[in-house]
Design an enzyme around this catalytic site. Sequence first.
Site, mmCIF file in Angstrom:
data_model
loop_
_atom_site.group_PDB
_atom_site.id
_atom_site.type_symbol
_atom_site.label_atom_id
_atom_site.label_comp_id
_atom_site.label_asym_id
_atom_site.label_seq_id
_atom_site.Cartn_x
_atom_site.Cartn_y
_atom_site.Cartn_z
ATOM 1 N N GLY A 41 6.720 -5.102 10.149
ATOM 2 C CA GLY A 41 6.078 -5.707 8.547
ATOM 3 C C GLY A 41 6.231 -4.366 7.613
ATOM 4 O O GLY A 41 6.005 -4.745 6.764
ATOM 5 N N HIS A 82 4.229 5.657 5.782
ATOM 6 C CA HIS A 82 2.971 5.784 5.597
ATOM 7 C C HIS A 82 1.827 5.904 6.332
ATOM 8 O O HIS A 82 2.220 4.903 7.245
ATOM 9 C CB HIS A 82 2.187 5.220 4.451
ATOM 10 C CG HIS A 82 3.228 3.646 4.814
ATOM 11 N ND1 HIS A 82 4.916 3.661 4.401
ATOM 12 C CD2 HIS A 82 2.532 2.282 5.011
ATOM 13 C CE1 HIS A 82 5.171 1.686 4.629
ATOM 14 N NE2 HIS A 82 3.841 1.565 4.738
HETATM 15 P P1 5GP Z 1 3.987 -0.981 5.456
HETATM 16 O O1 5GP Z 1 3.835 -2.757 5.688
HETATM 17 O O2 5GP Z 1 5.278 -1.314 4.754
HETATM 18 O O3 5GP Z 1 3.426 -0.427 6.401
HETATM 19 O O4 5GP Z 1 2.341 -0.942 4.573
HETATM 20 C C1 5GP Z 1 2.943 -0.642 3.123
HETATM 21 C C2 5GP Z 1 1.145 -1.175 2.303
HETATM 22 O O5 5GP Z 1 1.820 -0.691 1.052
HETATM 23 C C3 5GP Z 1 1.464 -2.707 2.189
HETATM 24 O O6 5GP Z 1 -0.194 -3.340 2.883
HETATM 25 C C4 5GP Z 1 0.732 -2.608 0.984
HETATM 26 O O7 5GP Z 1 0.127 -3.691 0.429
HETATM 27 C C5 5GP Z 1 0.861 -1.889 0.005
HETATM 28 N N1 5GP Z 1 1.670 -1.548 -1.220
HETATM 29 C C6 5GP Z 1 2.644 -1.997 -1.622
HETATM 30 N N2 5GP Z 1 2.926 -0.992 -2.552
HETATM 31 C C7 5GP Z 1 2.363 -0.360 -3.002
HETATM 32 C C8 5GP Z 1 1.297 -0.426 -4.504
HETATM 33 O O8 5GP Z 1 2.206 0.097 -4.975
HETATM 34 N N3 5GP Z 1 1.096 0.655 -3.992
HETATM 35 C C9 5GP Z 1 -0.147 0.864 -3.284
HETATM 36 N N4 5GP Z 1 -1.790 1.178 -3.226
HETATM 37 N N5 5GP Z 1 0.119 -0.145 -1.981
HETATM 38 C C10 5GP Z 1 1.001 -0.582 -1.732
#
Ligand code: 5GP
Length: 114
Positions: free
Chosen positions: A93, A100
């Site tokens: 996902g 991060h």
């Molecule tokens: P991944 O699924 O890539 O591990 O997590 C990405 C995370 O980034 C998701 O939980 C999503 O809600 C968060 N996210 C995406 N875009 C933004 C944003 O512009 N600002 C913040 N604070 N979180 C974001």
Amino acid sequence: MADCIFCKIVAGELPADVVLRTDSALAFRDLNPQAPTHVLVIPVEHVEHAGVLGPEHAQLLSDVFAAANAVAEQEGVAERGYRLVFNVGEESGNSVPHLHLHVLGGRFLSWPPG
Ligand code: 5GP
Ligand code: ZN
């Protein structure tokens, strides 16, 4: 990285609810929180995902984990327990291509994850 939203947050070009900032890492609240505490800890330097990490990233990773530990203390979840997650690749996902570390806590977290 010009088109990276997390690089833009680091540069102050996009807003974020920042909870901790160091010279090498930034921690801010996830836009779509999955737990009472859901903070993303990122390196200031653009690294795509955990799958490309190597020995040259040792200091960067140490700084990211130190920031995550500080966030856990700050958020009051260090003693209760919390989860640290890196998603890598499509089936996990992973949606933002800037490394991060998710810091999740403040509720019981089931295992295995969905
Ligand atoms: P991944 O699924 O890539 O591990 O997590 C990405 C995370 O980034 C998701 O939980 C999503 O809600 C968060 N996210 C995406 N875009 C933004 C944003 O512009 N600002 C913040 N604070 N979180 C974001
Ligand atoms: Zn980036």
